[in-house]
Design an enzyme around this catalytic site. Sequence first.
Site, mmCIF file in Angstrom:
data_model
loop_
_atom_site.group_PDB
_atom_site.id
_atom_site.type_symbol
_atom_site.label_atom_id
_atom_site.label_comp_id
_atom_site.label_asym_id
_atom_site.label_seq_id
_atom_site.Cartn_x
_atom_site.Cartn_y
_atom_site.Cartn_z
ATOM 1 N N VAL A 1 0.700 -1.088 0.015
ATOM 2 C CA VAL A 1 0.006 0.082 0.004
ATOM 3 C C VAL A 1 0.962 1.211 0.162
ATOM 4 O O VAL A 1 0.744 2.385 -0.766
ATOM 5 C CB VAL A 1 -0.860 0.066 1.163
ATOM 6 C CG1 VAL A 1 -1.700 1.471 1.252
ATOM 7 C CG2 VAL A 1 -1.950 -1.126 1.164
ATOM 8 N N PHE B 1 -8.518 1.550 -1.510
ATOM 9 C CA PHE B 1 -9.223 0.319 -2.416
ATOM 10 C C PHE B 1 -8.548 -0.225 -3.198
ATOM 11 O O PHE B 1 -9.280 -0.682 -4.323
ATOM 12 C CB PHE B 1 -10.736 0.942 -2.562
ATOM 13 C CG PHE B 1 -11.373 1.615 -1.388
ATOM 14 C CD1 PHE B 1 -12.216 0.894 -0.725
ATOM 15 C CD2 PHE B 1 -11.585 3.033 -1.392
ATOM 16 C CE1 PHE B 1 -12.962 1.528 0.306
ATOM 17 C CE2 PHE B 1 -12.325 3.988 -0.316
ATOM 18 C CZ PHE B 1 -12.876 2.933 0.511
ATOM 19 N N GLU C 1 -4.565 -5.776 -5.408
ATOM 20 C CA GLU C 1 -3.233 -6.134 -6.358
ATOM 21 C C GLU C 1 -3.516 -6.587 -7.509
ATOM 22 O O GLU C 1 -4.522 -7.168 -8.057
ATOM 23 C CB GLU C 1 -2.689 -7.373 -5.413
ATOM 24 C CG GLU C 1 -2.482 -7.017 -3.996
ATOM 25 C CD GLU C 1 -1.657 -8.018 -3.127
ATOM 26 O OE1 GLU C 1 -1.032 -9.073 -3.691
ATOM 27 O OE2 GLU C 1 -1.647 -8.053 -1.818
ATOM 28 N N ASN D 1 -14.912 -4.262 1.832
ATOM 29 C CA ASN D 1 -14.276 -5.635 1.697
ATOM 30 C C ASN D 1 -15.339 -6.854 2.158
ATOM 31 O O ASN D 1 -15.252 -7.739 1.348
ATOM 32 C CB ASN D 1 -12.953 -5.836 2.240
ATOM 33 C CG ASN D 1 -11.759 -5.159 1.665
ATOM 34 O OD1 ASN D 1 -11.995 -4.814 0.528
ATOM 35 N ND2 ASN D 1 -10.563 -5.174 2.426
ATOM 36 N N GLY E 1 -9.062 -15.215 -0.960
ATOM 37 C CA GLY E 1 -7.856 -15.285 -0.191
ATOM 38 C C GLY E 1 -7.293 -13.823 -0.142
ATOM 39 O O GLY E 1 -7.733 -13.157 -0.388
ATOM 40 N N CYS F 1 -6.342 -9.170 2.451
ATOM 41 C CA CYS F 1 -7.382 -8.294 2.886
ATOM 42 C C CYS F 1 -8.487 -8.961 3.422
ATOM 43 O O CYS F 1 -8.886 -8.845 4.296
ATOM 44 C CB CYS F 1 -7.406 -7.325 2.083
ATOM 45 S SG CYS F 1 -5.912 -6.486 1.537
ATOM 46 N N ARG G 1 -0.147 -14.824 0.027
ATOM 47 C CA ARG G 1 -0.809 -14.756 1.523
ATOM 48 C C ARG G 1 -2.332 -15.264 1.533
ATOM 49 O O ARG G 1 -3.120 -14.687 0.701
ATOM 50 C CB ARG G 1 -0.689 -13.173 2.055
ATOM 51 C CG ARG G 1 0.644 -12.770 2.723
ATOM 52 C CD ARG G 1 0.758 -11.230 3.193
ATOM 53 N NE ARG G 1 0.738 -10.773 1.866
ATOM 54 C CZ ARG G 1 0.709 -9.115 1.980
ATOM 55 N NH1 ARG G 1 0.379 -8.554 3.264
ATOM 56 N NH2 ARG G 1 0.351 -8.451 0.968
HETATM 57 C C1 UGA Z 1 -9.178 -6.482 -2.031
HETATM 58 C C2 UGA Z 1 -10.232 -5.272 -2.598
HETATM 59 O O1 UGA Z 1 -10.557 -5.799 -3.847
HETATM 60 C C3 UGA Z 1 -9.737 -3.958 -2.668
HETATM 61 O O2 UGA Z 1 -10.453 -2.929 -3.026
HETATM 62 C C4 UGA Z 1 -9.025 -3.647 -1.126
HETATM 63 O O3 UGA Z 1 -8.386 -2.324 -1.572
HETATM 64 C C5 UGA Z 1 -7.936 -4.741 -1.038
HETATM 65 O O4 UGA Z 1 -8.759 -5.913 -0.742
HETATM 66 C C6 UGA Z 1 -7.440 -4.303 0.300
HETATM 67 O O5 UGA Z 1 -8.086 -4.143 1.321
HETATM 68 O O6 UGA Z 1 -6.330 -3.881 0.546
HETATM 69 P P1 UGA Z 1 -7.132 -7.749 -3.253
HETATM 70 O O7 UGA Z 1 -7.128 -8.477 -1.977
HETATM 71 O O8 UGA Z 1 -6.043 -7.496 -3.767
HETATM 72 O O9 UGA Z 1 -8.200 -6.517 -3.071
HETATM 73 O O10 UGA Z 1 -7.871 -8.875 -4.219
HETATM 74 P P2 UGA Z 1 -9.299 -9.146 -4.978
HETATM 75 O O11 UGA Z 1 -9.120 -8.627 -6.441
HETATM 76 O O12 UGA Z 1 -10.343 -8.389 -4.391
HETATM 77 O O13 UGA Z 1 -9.477 -10.536 -4.728
HETATM 78 C C7 UGA Z 1 -9.464 -11.056 -3.434
HETATM 79 C C8 UGA Z 1 -9.774 -12.593 -3.818
HETATM 80 O O14 UGA Z 1 -11.223 -12.984 -4.058
HETATM 81 C C9 UGA Z 1 -8.743 -13.281 -4.507
HETATM 82 O O15 UGA Z 1 -8.701 -14.658 -4.087
HETATM 83 C C10 UGA Z 1 -9.339 -13.515 -5.931
HETATM 84 O O16 UGA Z 1 -9.193 -14.650 -6.578
HETATM 85 C C11 UGA Z 1 -11.098 -13.637 -5.306
HETATM 86 N N1 UGA Z 1 -12.004 -13.426 -6.240
HETATM 87 C C12 UGA Z 1 -12.302 -12.275 -6.666
HETATM 88 C C13 UGA Z 1 -12.738 -14.373 -6.546
HETATM 89 O O17 UGA Z 1 -12.836 -15.636 -6.175
HETATM 90 N N2 UGA Z 1 -14.143 -14.063 -7.656
HETATM 91 C C14 UGA Z 1 -14.056 -12.899 -7.976
HETATM 92 O O18 UGA Z 1 -15.225 -12.525 -8.848
HETATM 93 C C15 UGA Z 1 -13.193 -11.780 -7.731
#
Ligand code: UGA
Length: 422
Positions: A13, A149, A152, A205, A254, A257, A325
Amino acid sequence: MGSRIAIIGTGYVGLTTGACFAHLGHHVVCADIDRARIERLSNGILPIYEPGLQEIVEAGIASGHLRFVVGAAAAAKDCEFAYLCVQTPQGDDGAADLTYLQQAAAEIASVLPAHAVVVNKSTVPVGSTKVVERVLGRHDVSVVSNPEFLREGSAVSDFLKPDRVVIGSDDPSAATRVADLYSTTSTHLIVTDPASAETIKYAANAFLATKISFVNAVAAVCEAVGADVNDVVLGLGYDKRIGHEFLRPGPGWGGSCFPKDTRAMVKIAEDAGYDFNLLKGVVVVNDEQRERMVAKVERAVGGNLDGAVVAAWGLTFKANTDDLRESPAIAIITELIARGAIVKAYDPQVKSHPTITVGADAYEVCDGADALVVLTEWDEFRWLDLAEAKRRLRGSSIVDTRNLLDRSAAIRLGFSYQGVGR
Ligand code: UGA
């Protein structure tokens, strides 16, 4: 022009925030306690893989807008804004641990120039703005909550083209000054009190995790009734009130966050006297989803994992990152190994792992395996030659936990294919 911004903490971040503010024309000094990390960063060597970040870090260093120093005080002494971007790990009781945040605030308290604004960027429980105010003990310094927000894999574009900027403060002039930092991003601005800003972060989140657990639960129903979740999501998503985003079924969410923040929000609610059963259910569905994926692999190898050889594509918690992670891929592989399977994994960004055998290319890990399991939605997996994978495998089963591969093509090649919810 541009403001003088100190960034405390050069994790994912902090580094993204610092580099993007420098890109927007501000003068940014990033601080970390890790001397070796600062030295590498000063030479443009990044500790993480994030698309687009390398380029703007290099440009920032070259233009003089971005510098790296050891220690929070060194960065904060001349700043107008000090962004606290330190980690807030999960404590034993599920609540976020604020030790690093308090340490950072204590370290800059005496050196902050008068009228500086301290900004909480770390994801912190409701009430943390007040905690930082108390630790600082400075009546001439305002504390503002400005949650991030960023996702990654798309953090740089998320920062530069945000859906919204949220600012929580009891001091309207400090809020306006923080808002001005983002003036060139022309986005929705929500200025509110600190508790509301902090709650927005957790609620966002928690809601996104809820959407994913919801679709994973619907996927389980689809499997039971013979429906195809991909078509179901298509039909759902065109309803503007629902939308298509974050309804991709998979092996469960996973990362650094969602797991931490959902548990923290359950705890925040509990401490405030509300039993957040809905969110607890969301977490349970997510845990079950991993077990469901393990059961699919077990079926794919003929019902007994003991001694089965499994090729795994993907280790990171999602595509376009090197972050492991709370990766569902790691959890699933670890369980497969615990049940006696021999797993060899390939990931475009991960070349070694302490407990998992990692191969150098996607085909090589297929050699002699009974089944192939896709765990991360890396785009490149879509374009791999399944016929070549088939030649290398001993068995002919695919478990596609991301519904990523071309199912018809796989079946035409003679694979037995299991996706999620179809
Ligand atoms: C998440 C939020 O999307 C961000 O807005 C937030 O700023 C961030 O956490 C944080 O709090 O720092 P991130 O953890 O980078 O971002 O990843 P995401 O794209 O949200 O995905 C999270 C998990 O959900 C991953 O394991 C991904 O594979 C899974 N996922 C996501 C799904 O299984 N299906 C989906 O449709 C979307």
